[in-house]
Design a protein around this motif. Structure first.
Motif, PDB file in Angstrom:
ATOM      1  N   MET A  81       0.831  -1.209   0.000  1.00 26.41           N
ATOM      2  CA  MET A  81       0.000   0.000   0.000  1.00 26.41           C
ATOM      3  C   MET A  81       0.867   1.262   0.000  1.00 26.41           C
ATOM      4  N   GLU A  82       2.008   1.165   0.675  1.00 26.06           N
ATOM      5  CA  GLU A  82       2.914   2.325   0.659  1.00 26.06           C
ATOM      6  C   GLU A  82       3.456   2.553  -0.754  1.00 26.06           C
ATOM      7  N   ARG A  83       3.817   1.449  -1.446  1.00 21.87           N
ATOM      8  CA  ARG A  83       4.282   1.581  -2.836  1.00 21.87           C
ATOM      9  C   ARG A  83       3.189   2.172  -3.722  1.00 21.87           C
ATOM     10  N   GLU A  84       1.941   1.829  -3.396  1.00 24.22           N
ATOM     11  CA  GLU A  84       0.800   2.365  -4.169  1.00 24.22           C
ATOM     12  C   GLU A  84       0.474   3.811  -3.768  1.00 24.22           C
ATOM     13  N   GLN A  85       1.219   4.343  -2.809  1.00 26.30           N
ATOM     14  CA  GLN A  85       1.000   5.702  -2.295  1.00 26.30           C
ATOM     15  C   GLN A  85      -0.440   5.903  -1.812  1.00 26.30           C
ATOM     16  N   THR A  86      -0.915   4.901  -1.082  1.00 26.46           N
ATOM     17  CA  THR A  86      -2.249   4.958  -0.484  1.00 26.46           C
ATOM     18  C   THR A  86      -2.371   6.195   0.410  1.00 26.46           C
ATOM     19  N   ALA A  87      -3.489   6.887   0.282  1.00 28.55           N
ATOM     20  CA  ALA A  87      -3.723   8.118   1.061  1.00 28.55           C
ATOM     21  C   ALA A  87      -3.839   7.776   2.550  1.00 28.55           C
ATOM     22  N   PRO A  88      -3.576   8.759   3.425  1.00 30.57           N
ATOM     23  CA  PRO A  88      -3.700   8.508   4.870  1.00 30.57           C
ATOM     24  C   PRO A  88      -5.137   8.125   5.253  1.00 30.57           C
ATOM     25  N   PHE A  89      -5.243   7.469   6.405  1.00 32.73           N
ATOM     26  CA  PHE A  89      -6.555   7.066   6.922  1.00 32.73           C
ATOM     27  C   PHE A  89      -6.959   7.982   8.062  1.00 32.73           C
ATOM     28  N   ASP A  90      -8.273   8.087   8.271  1.00 34.96           N
ATOM     29  CA  ASP A  90      -8.819   8.899   9.360  1.00 34.96           C
ATOM     30  C   ASP A  90      -8.990   8.073  10.628  1.00 34.96           C
ATOM     31  N   PHE A  91      -9.105   6.751  10.431  1.00 35.72           N
ATOM     32  CA  PHE A  91      -9.377   5.856  11.564  1.00 35.72           C
ATOM     33  C   PHE A  91      -8.719   4.510  11.268  1.00 35.72           C
ATOM     34  N   ILE A  92      -7.990   3.970  12.244  1.00 36.29           N
ATOM     35  CA  ILE A  92      -7.260   2.715  12.038  1.00 36.29           C
ATOM     36  C   ILE A  92      -7.540   1.776  13.208  1.00 36.29           C
ATOM     37  N   PHE A  93      -7.986   0.553  12.882  1.00 32.06           N
ATOM     38  CA  PHE A  93      -8.295  -0.454  13.910  1.00 32.06           C
ATOM     39  C   PHE A  93      -7.298  -1.595  13.779  1.00 32.06           C
ATOM     40  N   ILE A  94      -6.488  -1.789  14.808  1.00 30.75           N
ATOM     41  CA  ILE A  94      -5.468  -2.851  14.820  1.00 30.75           C
ATOM     42  C   ILE A  94      -6.030  -4.042  15.602  1.00 30.75           C
ATOM     43  N   ASP A  95      -6.196  -5.188  14.907  1.00 29.76           N
ATOM     44  CA  ASP A  95      -6.828  -6.352  15.559  1.00 29.76           C
ATOM     45  C   ASP A  95      -6.391  -7.647  14.874  1.00 29.76           C
ATOM     46  N   ALA A  96      -5.084  -7.814  14.667  1.00 31.01           N
ATOM     47  CA  ALA A  96      -4.605  -9.023  13.983  1.00 31.01           C
ATOM     48  C   ALA A  96      -3.705  -9.820  14.930  1.00 31.01           C
ATOM     49  N   ASP A  97      -2.571 -10.323  14.434  1.00 29.46           N
ATOM     50  CA  ASP A  97      -1.649 -11.109  15.274  1.00 29.46           C
ATOM     51  C   ASP A  97      -0.939 -10.175  16.243  1.00 29.46           C
ATOM     52  N   LYS A  98      -1.098 -10.472  17.531  1.00 29.94           N
ATOM     53  CA  LYS A  98      -0.642  -9.550  18.580  1.00 29.94           C
ATOM     54  C   LYS A  98       0.882  -9.364  18.628  1.00 29.94           C
ATOM     55  N   PRO A  99       1.684 -10.391  18.295  1.00 29.33           N
ATOM     56  CA  PRO A  99       3.139 -10.162  18.309  1.00 29.33           C
ATOM     57  C   PRO A  99       3.569  -9.039  17.367  1.00 29.33           C
ATOM     58  N   ASN A 100       2.791  -8.772  16.330  1.00 37.70           N
ATOM     59  CA  ASN A 100       3.132  -7.696  15.390  1.00 37.70           C
ATOM     60  C   ASN A 100       2.546  -6.339  15.779  1.00 37.70           C
ATOM     61  N   ASN A 101       1.914  -6.241  16.955  1.00 39.77           N
ATOM     62  CA  ASN A 101       1.302  -4.957  17.329  1.00 39.77           C
ATOM     63  C   ASN A 101       2.269  -3.776  17.253  1.00 39.77           C
ATOM     64  N   PRO A 102       3.546  -3.944  17.699  1.00 40.73           N
ATOM     65  CA  PRO A 102       4.456  -2.789  17.574  1.00 40.73           C
ATOM     66  C   PRO A 102       4.658  -2.393  16.110  1.00 40.73           C
ATOM     67  N   ASN A 103       4.786  -3.378  15.222  1.00 37.22           N
ATOM     68  CA  ASN A 103       4.943  -3.068  13.790  1.00 37.22           C
ATOM     69  C   ASN A 103       3.691  -2.396  13.237  1.00 37.22           C
ATOM     70  N   TYR A 104       2.530  -2.890  13.646  1.00 38.68           N
ATOM     71  CA  TYR A 104       1.282  -2.306  13.140  1.00 38.68           C
ATOM     72  C   TYR A 104       1.129  -0.873  13.621  1.00 38.68           C
ATOM     73  N   LEU A 105       1.563  -0.609  14.855  1.00 38.43           N
ATOM     74  CA  LEU A 105       1.476   0.773  15.341  1.00 38.43           C
ATOM     75  C   LEU A 105       2.363   1.684  14.492  1.00 38.43           C
ATOM     76  N   GLN A 106       3.562   1.207  14.159  1.00 39.32           N
ATOM     77  CA  GLN A 106       4.442   2.036  13.340  1.00 39.32           C
ATOM     78  C   GLN A 106       3.853   2.283  11.955  1.00 39.32           C
ATOM     79  N   TRP A 107       3.265   1.229  11.380  1.00 42.54           N
ATOM     80  CA  TRP A 107       2.604   1.411  10.080  1.00 42.54           C
ATOM     81  C   TRP A 107       1.404   2.347  10.199  1.00 42.54           C
TER      82      TRP A 107
END
Ligand code: SAH
Ligand code: DHB
Ligand code: MG
Length: 227
Positions: free
Chosen positions: A126-152
């Motif tokens: 999505m970054e390569r596709e230059q996806t526009a910023p989001f207004d709201f983000i819900f993180i609810d996947a594999d918990k070990p990756n939570n720090p990575n998801y927060l950075q994304w």
């Protein structure tokens, strides 16, 4: 009556008072069950809460990391305006397939895009596709990756973007420094990152209900001068 039974009965009472019978959402949960998906969707009241957050944020663009059968997706997408868009990421093809079907049955396939694949790979794409910023983000996947998801999430944000992360209390296990559970450690590292990261101001709230004892983080991305 055990405490957990009481939490469920109270949740049911609150659902009866606040949430109208909703055949579309009920059928989505039934389709998830029939397909053998784990029942780890948000609860009905939590779904409504997510929907309220999306409305309060006036969000037009929503990102969800971790779709499962699209139950939380449907709650959030229903809060979007006509030209709104929700992108949701799911690694398990069966989950994504069931979600697409549930989302279409809810009449939301025009607004929702389910992207199948590992979320970290999808986010890089999505970054390569230059996806526009989001207004709201819900993180609810594999918990070990939570720090990575927060950075994304921060990379796909603008000042004012609201970020919610599910399952941050895990029956209280998160206070165990020596936990052998990588999900608990992922959440702990996520909190370490929040402690350091001045770009987001957050609160964490413990919850009880039909899904047991857990909690969520609610945060907002700051204007540079707010930090
Ligand atoms: N948000 C859903 C529940 C999501 S459960 C709801 O409340 O209705 C977590 C989901 O994340 C599962 O479907 C799981 O397959 C998915 N998941 C796990 N690891 C993932 C990864 N690396 N990338 C994308 N999705 C992942
Ligand atoms: C798990 C994941 C969730 O998103 C959830 O709400 C509950 C449990 C899990 O991976 O165990
Ligand atoms: Mg969850």
């Amino acid at each position: 009556m055990t405490e957990a039974v009481k939490w469920s009965l109270v949740d049911r009472y609150l659902e009866e008072r606040l949430l109208p019978q909703d055949p579309i959402l009920q059928k989505a949960l039934e389709a998830n069950r029939n397909a053998g998906l784990p029942a780890i969707d948000v609860s009905p009241n939590q779904g409504r809460l997510l929907q309220l957050f999306v409305r309060m944020a006036g969000a037009k663009r929503v990102l969800e990391i971790g779709t499962l059968g699209g139950y939380s997706t449907i709650w959030m997408a229903r809060a979007l305006p006509e030209d709104g868009k929700l992108i949701t990421l799911e690694v398990v093809p069966l989950h994504a397939e069931v979600a697409r079907s549930n989302i279409a049955a809810a009449g939301l396939d025009g607004k929702v895009e389910v992207r199948t694949g590992d979320a970290l790979g999808q986010l890089a794409e999505m970054e390569r596709e230059q996806t526009a910023p989001f207004d709201f983000i819900f993180i609810d996947a594999d918990k070990p990756n939570n720090p990575n998801y927060l950075q994304w999430a921060l990379r796909f944000s603008r000042p004012g973007t609201v970020i919610v992360c599910d399952n941050v209390v895990r029956n209280g296990e998160i206070i165990r420094e020596d936990s052998p559970d990588p999900r608990v450690n992922g959440v702990r590292e996520f909190f370490d990152l929040l402690e350091e990261e001045k770009a987001i101001t957050a609160a964490a709230i413990q919850t009880v209900g039909s899904k047991g004892y857990d909690g969520f983080v609610l945060g907002i991305v700051n204007e540079r001068q707010d930090v």
